[in-house]
Design a protein around this motif. Structure first.
Motif, PDB file in Angstrom:
ATOM      1  N   LEU A  54      36.157 -45.937  29.547  1.00 38.85           N
ATOM      2  CA  LEU A  54      37.014 -45.845  30.722  1.00 38.85           C
ATOM      3  C   LEU A  54      38.285 -45.041  30.468  1.00 38.85           C
ATOM      4  CD1 LEU A  54      36.679 -49.490  32.132  1.00 38.85           C
ATOM      5  CD2 LEU A  54      35.252 -47.474  32.579  1.00 38.85           C
ATOM      6  N   GLY A  55      38.461 -44.558  29.248  1.00 40.20           N
ATOM      7  CA  GLY A  55      39.562 -43.649  28.955  1.00 40.20           C
ATOM      8  C   GLY A  55      40.887 -44.295  28.633  1.00 40.20           C
ATOM      9  N   ASP A  56      40.937 -45.643  28.622  1.00 41.91           N
ATOM     10  CA  ASP A  56      42.209 -46.302  28.313  1.00 41.91           C
ATOM     11  C   ASP A  56      42.090 -47.293  27.172  1.00 41.91           C
ATOM     12  OD1 ASP A  56      40.745 -48.306  29.519  1.00 41.91           O
ATOM     13  OD2 ASP A  56      42.402 -49.038  30.757  1.00 41.91           O
ATOM     14  N   GLY A  57      40.978 -47.251  26.438  1.00 38.12           N
ATOM     15  CA  GLY A  57      40.788 -48.144  25.300  1.00 38.12           C
ATOM     16  C   GLY A  57      40.341 -49.544  25.662  1.00 38.12           C
ATOM     17  N   SER A  58      39.966 -49.774  26.912  1.00 38.05           N
ATOM     18  CA  SER A  58      39.607 -51.124  27.349  1.00 38.05           C
ATOM     19  C   SER A  58      38.156 -51.483  27.093  1.00 38.05           C
ATOM     20  CB  SER A  58      39.909 -51.285  28.840  1.00 38.05           C
ATOM     21  OG  SER A  58      39.138 -50.369  29.614  1.00 38.05           O
ATOM     22  N   LEU A  59      37.272 -50.486  27.147  1.00 37.58           N
ATOM     23  CA  LEU A  59      35.836 -50.748  27.045  1.00 37.58           C
ATOM     24  C   LEU A  59      35.186 -49.660  26.195  1.00 37.58           C
ATOM     25  CD1 LEU A  59      33.329 -52.372  27.930  1.00 37.58           C
ATOM     26  CD2 LEU A  59      33.214 -50.923  29.969  1.00 37.58           C
ATOM     27  N   TRP A  60      34.476 -50.087  25.160  1.00 32.87           N
ATOM     28  CA  TRP A  60      33.891 -49.152  24.213  1.00 32.87           C
ATOM     29  C   TRP A  60      32.380 -49.327  24.116  1.00 32.87           C
ATOM     30  CZ3 TRP A  60      36.781 -45.611  21.260  1.00 32.87           C
ATOM     31  CH2 TRP A  60      38.167 -45.707  21.433  1.00 32.87           C
ATOM     32  N   ALA A  61      31.669 -48.225  23.985  1.00 26.29           N
ATOM     33  CA  ALA A  61      30.246 -48.223  23.669  1.00 26.29           C
ATOM     34  C   ALA A  61      30.091 -47.796  22.214  1.00 26.29           C
ATOM     35  CB  ALA A  61      29.488 -47.266  24.581  1.00 26.29           C
ATOM     36  N   ILE A  62      29.252 -48.522  21.468  1.00 26.47           N
ATOM     37  CA  ILE A  62      29.083 -48.280  20.035  1.00 26.47           C
ATOM     38  C   ILE A  62      27.606 -48.080  19.744  1.00 26.47           C
ATOM     39  CG2 ILE A  62      29.456 -49.240  17.734  1.00 26.47           C
ATOM     40  CD1 ILE A  62      31.541 -51.155  19.287  1.00 26.47           C
ATOM     41  N   HIS A  63      27.271 -46.995  19.082  1.00 20.98           N
ATOM     42  CA  HIS A  63      25.871 -46.732  18.749  1.00 20.98           C
ATOM     43  C   HIS A  63      25.428 -47.691  17.656  1.00 20.98           C
ATOM     44  CE1 HIS A  63      22.621 -43.833  17.060  1.00 20.98           C
ATOM     45  NE2 HIS A  63      22.108 -44.627  17.997  1.00 20.98           N
ATOM     46  N   THR A  64      24.451 -48.541  17.966  1.00 25.48           N
ATOM     47  CA  THR A  64      23.962 -49.551  17.017  1.00 25.48           C
ATOM     48  C   THR A  64      22.434 -49.479  16.946  1.00 25.48           C
ATOM     49  OG1 THR A  64      24.118 -51.163  18.846  1.00 25.48           O
ATOM     50  CG2 THR A  64      25.911 -51.152  17.217  1.00 25.48           C
ATOM     51  N   PRO A  65      21.883 -48.466  16.284  1.00 25.67           N
ATOM     52  CA  PRO A  65      20.430 -48.260  16.270  1.00 25.67           C
ATOM     53  C   PRO A  65      19.688 -49.313  15.463  1.00 25.67           C
ATOM     54  CG  PRO A  65      21.496 -46.761  14.741  1.00 25.67           C
ATOM     55  CD  PRO A  65      22.605 -47.460  15.492  1.00 25.67           C
ATOM     56  N   GLY A  66      18.422 -49.470  15.788  1.00 21.78           N
ATOM     57  CA  GLY A  66      17.558 -50.410  15.085  1.00 21.78           C
ATOM     58  C   GLY A  66      16.614 -51.068  16.064  1.00 21.78           C
ATOM     59  N   HIS A  67      17.178 -51.774  17.053  1.00 17.19           N
ATOM     60  CA  HIS A  67      16.337 -52.377  18.092  1.00 17.19           C
ATOM     61  C   HIS A  67      15.612 -51.276  18.858  1.00 17.19           C
ATOM     62  CE1 HIS A  67      14.991 -55.352  20.943  1.00 17.19           C
ATOM     63  NE2 HIS A  67      15.491 -54.659  21.949  1.00 17.19           N
ATOM     64  N   THR A  68      16.334 -50.249  19.263  1.00 13.18           N
ATOM     65  CA  THR A  68      15.785 -48.978  19.708  1.00 13.18           C
ATOM     66  C   THR A  68      16.569 -47.887  18.975  1.00 13.18           C
ATOM     67  OG1 THR A  68      17.280 -48.538  21.572  1.00 13.18           O
ATOM     68  CG2 THR A  68      15.368 -49.965  22.016  1.00 13.18           C
ATOM     69  N   PRO A  69      16.079 -46.641  18.979  1.00 18.44           N
ATOM     70  CA  PRO A  69      16.812 -45.589  18.260  1.00 18.44           C
ATOM     71  C   PRO A  69      18.208 -45.328  18.808  1.00 18.44           C
ATOM     72  CG  PRO A  69      14.562 -44.898  18.732  1.00 18.44           C
ATOM     73  CD  PRO A  69      14.782 -46.160  19.491  1.00 18.44           C
ATOM     74  N   TRP A  70      18.427 -45.621  20.096  1.00 16.79           N
ATOM     75  CA  TRP A  70      19.688 -45.237  20.742  1.00 16.79           C
ATOM     76  C   TRP A  70      20.478 -46.449  21.236  1.00 16.79           C
ATOM     77  CZ3 TRP A  70      14.787 -43.513  21.915  1.00 16.79           C
ATOM     78  CH2 TRP A  70      14.463 -42.273  21.360  1.00 16.79           C
ATOM     79  N   HIS A  71      20.090 -47.621  20.824  1.00 19.47           N
ATOM     80  CA  HIS A  71      20.684 -48.866  21.307  1.00 19.47           C
ATOM     81  C   HIS A  71      22.210 -48.855  21.220  1.00 19.47           C
ATOM     82  CE1 HIS A  71      22.001 -53.090  21.039  1.00 19.47           C
ATOM     83  NE2 HIS A  71      20.987 -53.341  21.851  1.00 19.47           N
ATOM     84  N   VAL A  72      22.837 -49.515  22.215  1.00 22.12           N
ATOM     85  CA  VAL A  72      24.300 -49.548  22.316  1.00 22.12           C
ATOM     86  C   VAL A  72      24.794 -50.990  22.361  1.00 22.12           C
ATOM     87  CG1 VAL A  72      26.267 -48.981  23.801  1.00 22.12           C
ATOM     88  CG2 VAL A  72      24.430 -47.333  23.510  1.00 22.12           C
ATOM     89  N   SER A  73      25.868 -51.256  21.635  1.00 22.87           N
ATOM     90  CA  SER A  73      26.648 -52.476  21.780  1.00 22.87           C
ATOM     91  C   SER A  73      27.966 -52.111  22.461  1.00 22.87           C
ATOM     92  CB  SER A  73      26.911 -53.121  20.415  1.00 22.87           C
ATOM     93  OG  SER A  73      25.695 -53.431  19.760  1.00 22.87           O
ATOM     94  N   PHE A  74      28.704 -53.118  22.943  1.00 27.38           N
ATOM     95  CA  PHE A  74      29.934 -52.858  23.687  1.00 27.38           C
ATOM     96  C   PHE A  74      31.075 -53.710  23.142  1.00 27.38           C
ATOM     97  CE2 PHE A  74      26.411 -52.064  26.616  1.00 27.38           C
ATOM     98  CZ  PHE A  74      26.727 -50.803  27.092  1.00 27.38           C
ATOM     99  N   LEU A  75      32.270 -53.180  23.227  1.00 25.13           N
ATOM    100  CA  LEU A  75      33.468 -53.934  22.863  1.00 25.13           C
ATOM    101  C   LEU A  75      34.446 -53.923  24.028  1.00 25.13           C
ATOM    102  CD1 LEU A  75      35.233 -54.436  19.608  1.00 25.13           C
ATOM    103  CD2 LEU A  75      36.649 -53.618  21.500  1.00 25.13           C
TER     104      LEU A  75
END
Length: 286
Positions: free
Chosen positions: A192-213
């Motif tokens: 969102l451009g203000d540091g509030s919500l992050w997507a993190i590449h966490t491969p393994g479950h699928t090659p491109w899987h994403v976790s969020f902070l």
């Protein structure tokens, strides 16, 4: 389907220390949209040295979607869970031997949660396109952006996923190849451009899987999605096996998440299939 690049702010050189020093007016709440039965041997790799006593048993675990509310930017979903079709049919109206089966109580569907909480969706971010994370798209608005990791749509199989994305003319993709490298997790995107919500590449479950902070004023919360199925993955240091594209990558991702939680003990963590809103403190095994 048109695929477009999701445009995000590139904060070169930023660290998690800096992110956490600047919390934002954002909160997260989890909704249960159904349940699924999984095997504990699939949830915890029984061949890992730290999983010698893992029992072969079935576990009924929740299927979740997460509502992110930003005081200035509005309402967002992280994954969509299940739509109402699963209340009457464990297959959600789909046919075929590869179709997943889920359980759902009437009124658990994601659209009902949106109505009950007066949520006006601005955007939906999907960690990956498996049914228990994306089927709810069928009953969500189609005039808002839907965002997935780049590469995920190439694995979308109609014979398994049916019409989850029907009605969408375009998808936005997060290109992690150009993302900030933020130790110890790796490629991470300021959504969102203000540091509030992050997507993190966490491969393994699928090659491109994403976790969020979610970097809220109260505390930062890491939503692992299927990089961590249940908290026992973290407690034992053992990644999933059967439900995983690549067990070696899944274990490497889990170890990076554990290193991150040990480095930043203020971060609470929500596993992908643990009871909603059970954001916990990670207790180091060391």
């Amino acid at each position: 389907m048109r695929l477009k690049t999701y445009q995000y702010q590139k904060n070169k050189g930023i660290s998690w220390d800096e992110v956490f020093q600047n919390p934002r007016p954002v909160s997260v709440r989890s909704f249960q949209t159904g349940t699924v039965i999984i095997n504990r041997h699939g949830t915890l790799n029984p061949n890992h040295p730290l999983a010698k006593d893992v029992q072969d048993e079935e576990l009924e675990v929740p299927i979740l979607a997460h509502w992110v509310h930003h005081e200035d930017k509005g309402d967002f979903l992280l994954d969509a869970g299940l739509d109402a079709s699963y209340a009457g049919d464990p297959r959600g109206g789909l046919l075929g031997t590869d179709v997943d089966e889920f359980q759902q109580i009437k009124g658990e569907n994601i659209a009902q949660h949106l109505v009950q909480n007066d949520i006006n969706l601005k955007m939906v971010f999907l960690s990956h396109l498996h049914a228990d994370h994306a089927a709810g798209v069928r009953e969500l608005p189609k005039d808002i952006p839907y965002v997935i990791p780049k590469g995920e749509y190439g694995e979308y199989r109609l014979e398994v996923h049916g019409d989850f994305l029907e009605g969408l003319e375009e998808l936005y993709e997060i290109d992690f190849s150009k993302a900030n490298q933020m130790a110890p997790l790796g490629p991470s995107v300021d959504l969102l451009g203000d540091g509030s919500l992050w997507a993190i590449h966490t491969p393994g479950h699928t090659p491109w899987h994403v976790s969020f902070l979610v970097n809220g004023m109260d505390r930062p919360i890491l939503l692992t999605m299927d990089a961590v199925f249940i908290h026992e993955n973290l407690e034992r240091g053992v990644a999933p096996s059967e439900y995983t594209w690549d067990m070696e990558k899944a274990q490497d991702t889990l170890e990076k998440i554990i290193a991150f939680l040990e480095m930043f003990p203020q971060v609470r963590v929500g596993a992908g299939h643990e009871s909603g809103n059970s954001f916990k403190i990670y207790n180091s095994r060391i």
